[in-house]
Design a protein around this motif. Structure first.
Motif, PDB file in Angstrom:
ATOM      1  N   LYS A  38     -10.811   1.493  -0.493  1.00  0.00           N
ATOM      2  CA  LYS A  38     -10.842   0.821   0.810  1.00  0.00           C
ATOM      3  C   LYS A  38     -10.611   1.817   1.948  1.00  0.00           C
ATOM      4  CE  LYS A  38      -7.760  -1.734   3.313  1.00  0.00           C
ATOM      5  NZ  LYS A  38      -6.594  -2.545   3.437  1.00  0.00           N
ATOM      6  N   VAL A  39      -9.735   2.772   1.724  1.00  0.00           N
ATOM      7  CA  VAL A  39      -9.392   3.761   2.750  1.00  0.00           C
ATOM      8  C   VAL A  39     -10.601   4.666   3.016  1.00  0.00           C
ATOM      9  CG1 VAL A  39      -7.960   5.788   3.211  1.00  0.00           C
ATOM     10  CG2 VAL A  39      -6.936   3.701   2.324  1.00  0.00           C
ATOM     11  N   GLU A  62       0.827  -1.204   0.000  1.00  0.00           N
ATOM     12  CA  GLU A  62       0.000   0.000   0.000  1.00  0.00           C
ATOM     13  C   GLU A  62       0.865   1.258   0.000  1.00  0.00           C
ATOM     14  OE1 GLU A  62      -3.851   1.730   2.420  1.00  0.00           O
ATOM     15  OE2 GLU A  62      -3.011  -0.203   2.942  1.00  0.00           O
ATOM     16  N   ALA A  66      -8.338   0.161  -5.803  1.00  0.00           N
ATOM     17  CA  ALA A  66      -8.934  -0.658  -4.745  1.00  0.00           C
ATOM     18  C   ALA A  66      -8.497  -0.184  -3.367  1.00  0.00           C
ATOM     19  CB  ALA A  66      -8.556  -2.125  -4.945  1.00  0.00           C
ATOM     20  N   PHE A  67      -7.200   0.098  -3.192  1.00  0.00           N
ATOM     21  CA  PHE A  67      -6.715   0.565  -1.899  1.00  0.00           C
ATOM     22  C   PHE A  67      -7.265   1.954  -1.575  1.00  0.00           C
ATOM     23  CE2 PHE A  67      -3.210  -2.625  -2.212  1.00  0.00           C
ATOM     24  CZ  PHE A  67      -3.467  -3.252  -1.002  1.00  0.00           C
ATOM     25  N   THR A  68      -7.421   2.802  -2.587  1.00  0.00           N
ATOM     26  CA  THR A  68      -7.968   4.132  -2.368  1.00  0.00           C
ATOM     27  C   THR A  68      -9.425   4.042  -1.935  1.00  0.00           C
ATOM     28  OG1 THR A  68      -6.453   5.075  -3.999  1.00  0.00           O
ATOM     29  CG2 THR A  68      -8.376   6.382  -3.422  1.00  0.00           C
TER      30      THR A  68
END
Length: 73
Positions: A71-72, A2, A67-69
């Protein structure tokens, strides 16, 4: 992972997808050809796998960053 994705800018990833990810543009993008070969079962030569990884890497990184953005948030 990440942390690495946070260091990559959106601009860089989009430009990489539009250039390396889609090159050559004619007659069809290389990644499309490799995905077709994968589904047909004809992706067998090492150079084909190398092409798949090289042309697919920008797309994978862009999807992971998105996806990580999300998710945050």
């Amino acid at each position: 992972m990440e942390n690495l994705l946070n260091k990559l800018s959106w601009d860089l990833l989009v430009i990489a997808c539009l250039t390396l990810g889609l090159a050559p543009f004619f007659p069809e993008p290389h990644i499309v050809e490799k995905i077709r070969m994968l589904f047909k079962g004809t992706l067998s030569r090492p150079i084909d796998w190398f092409d798949m990884v090289m042309h697919g890497a920008p797309w994978v990184l862009l999807i992971l960053k998105a996806a990580f953005t999300l998710k945050v948030r």
